[in-house]
Design a protein around this motif. Structure first.
Motif: not given
Length: 447
Positions: A235-239, A363-372
């Motif tokens: 699953v790609p999380e971002s680029d 903000d765009r570097d915040a990996v998995l932020y939705g899960e957090l």
């Protein structure tokens, strides 16, 4: 974001696991050092001058340090969970340089000592010993190999070598161990003059080599045969960030905890030989495992193209970055960049009030932020996203104290890039957070 906190849970009581394990290692080493000295004295010094006596003693302690080095990198689960691979590897490195100089002293003192009994100079005596006494030439080869490994392990060389190159050269240490042991068996006075000493050295080497066999070969093979891991989703999380999900058999019996990592091998034609350390980015649930990785080269960039169904060989779990080491009911988690992966897993497992500070450039570097956000809401945790360039330091002591006024009453788990981690650790010490409440692991040393 702040929500209603969950009821605090009592922290572990009694002696801290890391203290118990570290003290145990010190006691084992000290007891063996005494045993070596006792057997050395019992063997006597007949026909030896002071240089030969010093050389023999240096050789015996060199053998002891070599066996202790093997124990440190055997990856035994009991030690690894309590001390951590990064600290064990660091101790292994320091002991290694001590071993190198001890063996050099052994060779120099023995050569000079025998040269006093003959009419030969030191160089000629060295050649004479190597060519006339069984086992000495093997010992010289072992010393050369250890010197080679020591040279490539020096910081200036290690930073310039690819991990695979360094690791391949480092494997010659096992050949050096074998050669050194046969030298000791053949000509070691202490080894041959006492049945008790002979039994002691056979036991010492058996435990050291057996630990390596069990921890680095037998246990990983058994676990992988038992659990049969396969990629179930990519699953790609971002680029530049991807999550890989894996399923297998009996994963509820795999002793993995949030905060730990594995050395992963994805058994495709072009990747089977590469082992990369990645932390679990979700707490193990007995049904699946997940890692989340950021692109840092061709190897990690290829992760998003791994086919579903690919077999996975995983060594681990490793690491002491877990809730086993908690000392307080409440917790502060500090993550930087992709260091959020083990922190996110810890947030899922922790009880008590938790504050998470997530430091990223934007903000765009915040990996998995939705899960957090979802986890923080469900667990009643506070989540602070701190963005901006590296300077000025937005996690300076006053900034941390403002976000978490009771920081000194919490356990603090820190994971991020080396520079950020070091800065945060300094800031926590400046704030007066007790050392035993600060938990971190330098994952760059894994493997």
């Amino acid at each position: 974001m702040t929500t209603v906190q969950s009821p605090p849970s009592a922290p572990p009581t009694g002696l801290r696991p890391r203290v118990v394990a570290r003290t145990g290692l010190y006691v084992v080493l000290a007891a063996n050092a005494v045993a070596v000295a006792v057997f050395f004295v019992q063997a006597g010094f007949a026909g030896s001058n002071a240089l030969i006596v010093l050389g023999r003693l240096a050789g015996l302690y060199g053998a002891l340090l070599m066996a202790f080095q093997l124990l440190l990198v055997a990856r035994l689960p009991w030690l690894d969970r309590r001390i951590g691979m990064d600290r064990l590897t660091s101790w292994h490195r320091r002991v290694g340089f001590g071993l190198l100089w001890t063996l050099v002293a052994h060779a120099v003192f023995i050569t000079l000592g025998y040269a006093q009994f003959s009419s030969l100079g030191p160089v000629d005596e060295f050649v004479e010993l190597a060519t006339t006494i069984e086992g000495v030439l093997r010992a010289i080869v072992a010393l050369v190999l250890i010197m080679l490994v020591g040279a490539v392990s020096a910081r200036f060389a290690r930073r310039r070598l690819a991990y695979e190159t360094w690791h391949f050269i480092h494997l010659y240490t096992y050949l050096a161990v074998l050669l050194a042991f046969t030298h000791q068996v053949t000509v070691g006075t202490t080894f041959t003059t006492s049945p008790a000493a002979t039994a002691y050295w056979w036991t010492l080497w058996g435990v050291a080599l057996g630990s390596v066999f069990v921890g680095r070969l037998a246990l990983p093979l058994w676990r992988n045969l038992r659990h049969q891991l396969r990629v179930s989703a990519v699953v790609p999380e971002s680029d530049n960030v991807v999550s890989i999900y894996m399923t297998g058999r009996d994963l509820d019996r795999l002793p993995a905890r949030a905060g730990q990592f594995f050395l992963w091998r994805f058994l495709t034609r072009d990747r089977w030989w590469q082992a990369n350390p990645f932390s679990l980015s979700a707490a193990p649930d007995g049904r699946s495992l997940r890692l989340t990785a950021k692109t840092a080269g061709d190897g990690t960039a290829a992760l998003r193209h791994i086919p579903v169904g690919t077999r996975v060989f995983a060594e681990g779990p490793y690491g002491a970055f877990t809730t086993l080491h908690r000392t307080r009911p409440d917790t502060l988690l500090i993550a930087g960049g992709v260091g959020i992966t083990p922190i996110r897993a810890l947030l899922e497992e922790l009880h008590g009030h938790t504050v998470l500070i997530y430091r990223v450039a934007s903000d765009r570097d915040a990996v998995l932020y939705g899960e957090l956000l979802e986890l923080a809401s469900a667990k009643g945790a506070e989540l602070h996203l701190v963005t901006g360039p590296a300077t000025p330091d937005k996690l300076a002591p006053e900034a941390v104290a403002h976000l978490v006024p009771d920081v000194c009453d919490r356990d603090v788990f820190v994971c991020g890039p080396p520079g950020m981690t070091s800065a945060v650790l300094r800031n926590l010490r400046e704030l007066g957070v007790p050392k035993q409440q600060i938990h971190f692991e330098r994952f760059s040393l894994a493997g």
